[in-house]
Design an enzyme around this catalytic site. Structure first.
Site, PDB file in Angstrom:
ATOM      1  N   ASP A 203      27.851  25.940  67.871  1.00 38.75           N
ATOM      2  CA  ASP A 203      26.904  24.972  67.716  1.00 38.75           C
ATOM      3  C   ASP A 203      25.589  25.372  67.926  1.00 38.75           C
ATOM      4  O   ASP A 203      25.640  25.890  69.148  1.00 38.75           O
ATOM      5  CB  ASP A 203      27.340  23.712  68.174  1.00 38.75           C
TER       6      ASP A 203
ATOM      7  N   GLU B 202      25.768  28.650  64.209  1.00 38.69           N
ATOM      8  CA  GLU B 202      24.640  27.965  63.581  1.00 38.69           C
ATOM      9  C   GLU B 202      23.464  28.306  64.302  1.00 38.69           C
ATOM     10  O   GLU B 202      22.906  27.934  65.333  1.00 38.69           O
ATOM     11  CB  GLU B 202      25.146  26.565  63.746  1.00 38.69           C
TER      12      GLU B 202
END
Ligand code: GLC
Length: 512
Positions: A200, A255
């Site tokens: 993330d 990401e």
């Protein structure tokens, strides 16, 4: 050398709250996912990425983690996780978990300690700055709230940084103890046998120590879409080393939410940072052939040619309006779009429910729960046409997506003309055609020049060649010869391509 598994793989993202419930509850759970693995097997994907299932106060629905090494009781426990992982492996499916290193929940023991006093040994695990209430240390904007990325802590008289909600304080990766703690989390899951991580906000973890203002021209943009500093690259090299120290090609897929493919490419490093990175500009590109040609060329030029990296292709996820909805709601476009995902060079990442052609759910005001306004794409998956759609409860945590009575797994499985069967056929064709997995790519300028609404490319390797044509414009004459392997409308498969492609149609052709 053989390509590593993640270059050939098709990934499938599961948002655990919304996938399936084994316990008849409004939110999904890990045992529910295990019960539905037949669906993934039948569809023909290779790897699963699970969004967070860790203990969390759920201010950001699990992306505010309060313990990175456990399972929230809402989803099960570590035993349920181990069973799910074993079931995936027994079926030959890889499993990635979501690693959320940039921030923790404000309820995490680390932040509770850090916040307890300026002298706490863990104070420096987060980013604190002196100042006065009312005047944040810099102009950074938080995601979701649009307010400052800083919150004043009255009790200890300092500001703390949060690129997301105030309940998600950023960790301070300039502190080697934090780096070590995050490596420890990775080892915890790698030791359990996971095949890797989706990381993330991978580009967000390093900070310029001077914390300079964001430029005035990006005023209002969350800092999380702008943070792009040298510090992060060193940190990713460290995480890559941890993954690479395990056998079996464990993967780190980051990401990198920077809206420039040129910048995204840098996070592949010198083959020593991310193995794979998400690249969001294609997700935000409209249904427009010239824009898509540009996306393909950007990925080839920046990721492949300049960094020797392997691109990824994503059209939907848990943070964005589903692509069928974004492209105007037509199922024909959703069908044609699969040929981009599964036909371009790189690793595709599908988002659960897109194989049903789901659109975003309409969420009435009183049922909105996400601070980022992302509820629509997180609607629960309808498994069948009964009142509870296979959940054991009539009202799930969010409203059902549109047409759930007809657009559900059971109904579409029974209809060989459905979009679900199209996904299955195209996945099977990809599996059978090495050129589609790892072959070279060349855009067909001559074909596109004659049909401006068309995006066309060739993929080839020693075993053969295929051509993919996606028509984003009006019906067009397309000068390609060969046999149609898969057609977005199912027409003419197994026959010679007739040379005409309707609007919003796509074909995969075995080239002659
Ligand atoms: C990522 C996640 C998103 C989350 C945010 C903060 O962008 O995909 O869902 O809200 O990070 O963790």
């Amino acid at each position: 050398m053989d390509a590593p598994w993640w270059q050939r793989a098709v990934f499938y993202q599961i948002y655990p709250r919304s996938f399936a419930s084994a316990r008849g509850r409004p939110t999904g759970d890990l045992a529910g996912i295990e019960q539905r693995l037949d669906h993934l097997d039948w569809l023909g994907v290779d790897a699963v990425w699970l969004s967070p299932f860790y203990p969390s106060p759920m201010a950001d629905f699990g992306y505010d983690v309060s313990d990175h090494c456990d399972v929230d009781p809402l989803f099960g426990d570590l035993g349920t996780f181990d069973r799910l992982l074993a079931s995936c492996h027994a079926r030959g499916l890889k499993l990635l978990v979501d690693l959320v290193p940039n921030h923790t929940s404000d309820q995490h023991a680390w932040f509770r300690a850090a916040r307890s006093s300026r002298d706490d040994p863990q104070r420096d695990w987060y980013v604190w700055r002196d100042g006065v209430p009312g005047t944040p240390p810099n102009n950074w904007v938080a995601a979701f709230t649009g307010g400052p990325a800083w919150t004043w802590d009255d009790a200890t008289g300092q500001w703390y940084l949060h690129q997301f909600l105030p309940q998600q304080p950023d960790l301070n990766f300039a502190n080697p103890e934090v780096v070590e703690a995050v490596h420890g989390i990775m080892r915890f899951w790698l030791d359990r046998g996971v095949d890797g991580f989706r990381i993330d906000v991978a580009h967000g973890i390093g900070k310029d120590p001077a914390l300079p203002d964001d430029p005035p021209e990006s005023a209002g943009m969350p800092h999380s879409a702008l943070n792009d500093t040298v510090e992060t690259h060193e940190l990713l090299r460290g995480m890559r080393k941890v993954a690479d120290s395990y056998p079996g090609d464990r993967l780190i897929l980051g990401e990198v939410f920077l809206l420039s493919t040129e910048r995204v490419a840098t996070y592949y490093g010198n083959g020593d940072e991310l193995h794979l990175s998400f690249n969001f500009p294609p997700l935000f590109a409209p249904w427009d052939a010239s824009r898509w040609r540009r996306q393909i060329d950007d990925a080839t030029h920046h990721i492949v040619d300049r960094f020797g990296g392997w691109p990824t292709w994503v059209l939907s996820n848990h943070d964005n309006v589903r692509h069928r909805t974004r492209y105007g709601g037509s199922e024909a476009r959703a069908r044609a779009a699969v040929f981009l995902l599964l036909g371009l060079a790189g690793s595709p990442v599908l988002y659960a429910g897109e194989e049903l052609g789901l659109e975003d759910a309409v969420i009435p005001e009183e049922r909105r729960v996400d601070p980022g306004g992302r509820d629509g794409c997180r609607a629960p998956i309808p498994w069948d046409g009964t009142r509870d759609h296979g959940w054991g409860v009539e009202d799930a945590w969010l409203p059902w997506p549109p047409e759930a009575d007809a657009r559900n797994v059971a109904a579409l499985r029974d209809d060989t003309g459905s979009i679900l069967h199209l996904y299955q056929r195209l996945l099977a064709a990809r599996r059978a055609t090495t050129a589609l997995q790892t072959g070279a790519l060349e855009r067909l300028d001559a074909v596109e020049g004659a049909a401006p609404g068309v995006v066309a490319w060739r993929r080839w390797d020693d075993a053969g060649a295929v051509v993919v044509v996606v028509n984003m414009g009006e019906a067009a004459l397309v000068d390609v010869e060969g046999t149609v392997l898969v057609a977005s409308d199912g027409m003419g498969e197994g026959e010679a391509f007739g040379g005409v492609l309707g609007a919003d149609r796509a074909v995969l052709i075995a080239a002659r």
